[in-house]
Design an enzyme around this catalytic site. Structure first.
Site, PDB file in Angstrom:
ATOM      1  N   CYS A   1       0.818  -1.464  -0.008  1.00 37.98           N
ATOM      2  CA  CYS A   1      -0.005   0.153   0.121  1.00 37.98           C
ATOM      3  C   CYS A   1       0.561   1.333  -0.089  1.00 37.98           C
ATOM      4  CB  CYS A   1      -0.906  -0.059   1.207  1.00 37.98           C
ATOM      5  SG  CYS A   1      -1.966  -1.455   1.407  1.00 37.98           S
TER       6      CYS A   1
ATOM      7  N   HIS B   1      -2.348   7.941   6.170  1.00 37.92           N
ATOM      8  CA  HIS B   1      -2.739   6.731   5.555  1.00 37.92           C
ATOM      9  C   HIS B   1      -4.050   6.362   5.986  1.00 37.92           C
ATOM     10  CE1 HIS B   1      -1.675   3.191   3.302  1.00 37.92           C
ATOM     11  NE2 HIS B   1      -1.932   2.590   4.234  1.00 37.92           N
TER      12      HIS B   1
ATOM     13  N   GLU C   1      -0.619   5.176  13.429  1.00 39.88           N
ATOM     14  CA  GLU C   1      -0.543   6.330  12.942  1.00 39.88           C
ATOM     15  C   GLU C   1      -0.970   7.477  13.748  1.00 39.88           C
ATOM     16  OE1 GLU C   1      -1.147   8.198   8.439  1.00 39.88           O
ATOM     17  OE2 GLU C   1      -2.440   6.583   9.151  1.00 39.88           O
TER      18      GLU C   1
ATOM     19  N   LYS D   1      -9.423   7.786   2.409  1.00 39.43           N
ATOM     20  CA  LYS D   1     -10.100   6.474   2.198  1.00 39.43           C
ATOM     21  C   LYS D   1     -11.375   6.466   2.816  1.00 39.43           C
ATOM     22  CE  LYS D   1      -5.596   4.082   2.145  1.00 39.43           C
ATOM     23  NZ  LYS D   1      -4.592   5.368   2.487  1.00 39.43           N
TER      24      LYS D   1
ATOM     25  N   HIS E   1      -9.801   1.973  -0.026  1.00 39.55           N
ATOM     26  CA  HIS E   1      -8.380   1.634  -0.057  1.00 39.55           C
ATOM     27  C   HIS E   1      -7.916   1.073  -1.353  1.00 39.55           C
ATOM     28  CE1 HIS E   1      -4.480   1.051   0.900  1.00 39.55           C
ATOM     29  NE2 HIS E   1      -4.569   0.415   2.095  1.00 39.55           N
TER      30      HIS E   1
ATOM     31  N   PHE F   1       2.030  -3.185   3.758  1.00 41.19           N
ATOM     32  CA  PHE F   1       2.108  -4.796   4.124  1.00 41.19           C
ATOM     33  C   PHE F   1       3.738  -5.087   4.069  1.00 41.19           C
ATOM     34  CE2 PHE F   1      -2.164  -6.804   3.952  1.00 41.19           C
ATOM     35  CZ  PHE F   1      -2.369  -6.083   5.053  1.00 41.19           C
TER      36      PHE F   1
END
Length: 409
Positions: free
Chosen positions: A164, A304, A315, A333, A338, A397
């Protein structure tokens, strides 16, 4: 660390669940309404909704033109976004030196639905019914490849895969190539169209997806106390980057400056972020140092913000620890879902628009952040703000952390 010379962002191209084109996507994120909807391709699955670009494959084919027959959906989205970005930058591919134009488009997983389709043909009908295009339709690098063909860009072409964070990784690499004089123009960002029955089920099995089947538009809710996962999405975000002096020489003022980039790896777990967020913090501090910015210079954070329990918590703590003056925070998002490998490119473009318009879009489906998060989240409506410096976070990831620092020219 000595600050590095910024690069100019001269063009933007977006195609997202918010619409076709940069203006449509900006309008959608500023409206703050989620785009999740039932997805016929996912019918019968525990999670049967997604955020799709509102164009069918036939409509994409008409827009892309004569080569679309050989492209998977990600490549079609990439070509359309890249064309818009190049037009916006005022470039004419017929006139440029293609050997000095780089294409860097991150992609996380590629065209999974084509792998599934061809596997069904193989198992159900035999090898002779597998398409000779099975491989190029599905490869994750074909977004970058088809964009290079479409634009006549013969310089370096890369498709970084950092999950991502892929789109943001591509932008950071583009900055480095420009600084090293490997290219004069970089067409960079991210693309993804990986929604399929297999990929959706895989994310559901790991507990990453929202299960709000009765409240689709409100399913993605970054930083909310009741968040329960993200919504699968697709899209492309492409930016044109060039050296500041080169943009000035052709009379093209930058839309914004990519002033700093930071990249680290958690080295902790294949899917979970490191709980202490220290490597993400290092990426943020590196981006600020390269940009010559103090943490207190940051006016805005494009987070994010996946709407998952672990990511949002790590975060939020990161922002509070490094940026205690509480800059405004948004997370696209909530509206767009996403888009995996495309997210970093899309969100970098949205950060450019925030700098330009002095307007911060709201986080959809959020009235206030979870009580444990000390964040100034923009909610309900856009906020007018004189944003001069902003950061855009991308976390993937594999423990990939990429932070981009952007400033007004």
């Amino acid at each position: 660390m000595t600050p590095r010379a910024p690069v100019a962002i001269t063009g933007l191209g977006l195609i997202t669940p918010g619409g076709e084109g940069t203006a449509a996507t900006w309008e959608a994120v500023c409206a703050g309404t989620g785009t999740a909807a039932p997805d016929p391709a996912l019918t019968g699955l525990p999670v049967d909704f997604s955020c799709r670009v509102p164009l069918t494959d036939d409509e994409l084919d008409r827009r892309v033109g004569r080569r679309s027959w050989r492209m998977g959906r990600p490549a079609k989205l990439a070509v359309l976004a890249a064309r818009e970005a190049v037009r916006d930058a005022g470039h004419r591919p017929a006139d440029w030196d293609g050997a000095r134009v780089a294409t860097l488009l991150g992609c996380g997983i590629g065209c999974v639905d084509k792998w599934e389709e061809q596997a069904r043909r193989l198992d159900g009908r035999g090898p002779e019914f597998v398409s000779p295009l099975a491989i190029p339709l599905a490869l994750p690098n074909l977004g970058a490849g088809e964009v290079a063909i479409d634009l006549g860009a013969r310089g370096v072409s890369l498709a970084p895969a950092t999950a991502c964070a892929s789109g943001a990784t591509a932008l950071a690499l583009a900055r480095d190539l420009l600084a090293a004089d490997v290219c004069d123009v970089a067409v960079a960002g991210g693309v993804e169209a990986g929604i399929s029955r297999l990929s959706t089920t895989g994310f559901w099995r790991m507990g990453a997806l929202s299960g709000r089947t009765a409240e689709l538009a409100g399913a993605s809710r970054p930083f909310a106390a009741d968040r329960d996962g993200f919504v699968m999405a697709e899209g492309a975000g492409v930016l044109v980057l060039e050296r500041v002096a080169d943009a000035a020489a052709r009379g093209r003022p930058p839309r914004a400056l990519l002033a700093g980039c930071g990249a680290t790896t958690d080295a902790h777990h294949p899917t979970a972020p490191s709980p202490d967020g220290r490597e993400a913090e290092a990426a943020l501090r590196t981006a600020l140092a390269e940009a010559g910015l103090d943490p207190h210079d940051v006016d805005h954070v494009n987070a994010h913000g996946t709407s998952t329990a672990l990511n949002d918590a790590v975060e939020a703590e990161l922002v509070s620890r490094v940026l205690p003056h509480r800059p405004s925070v948004t997370a696209a998002k909530g509206v767009l879902g996403h888009a995996l490998g495309a997210a970093g490119g899309i969100e970098a473009a949205l950060t450019v628009l925030t700098l330009e318009h002095r307007r911060v879009p709201p986080i959809a489906n959020l009235t206030a952040p979870a009580p444990e998060f000390d964040l100034d989240c923009v909610v309900k409506a856009p906020r007018r703000q004189d944003v001069r410096a902003a950061v855009s976070h991308s976390l993937g990831f594999g423990g990939h952390n990429v932070v981009l620092a952007l400033t007004r020219p």
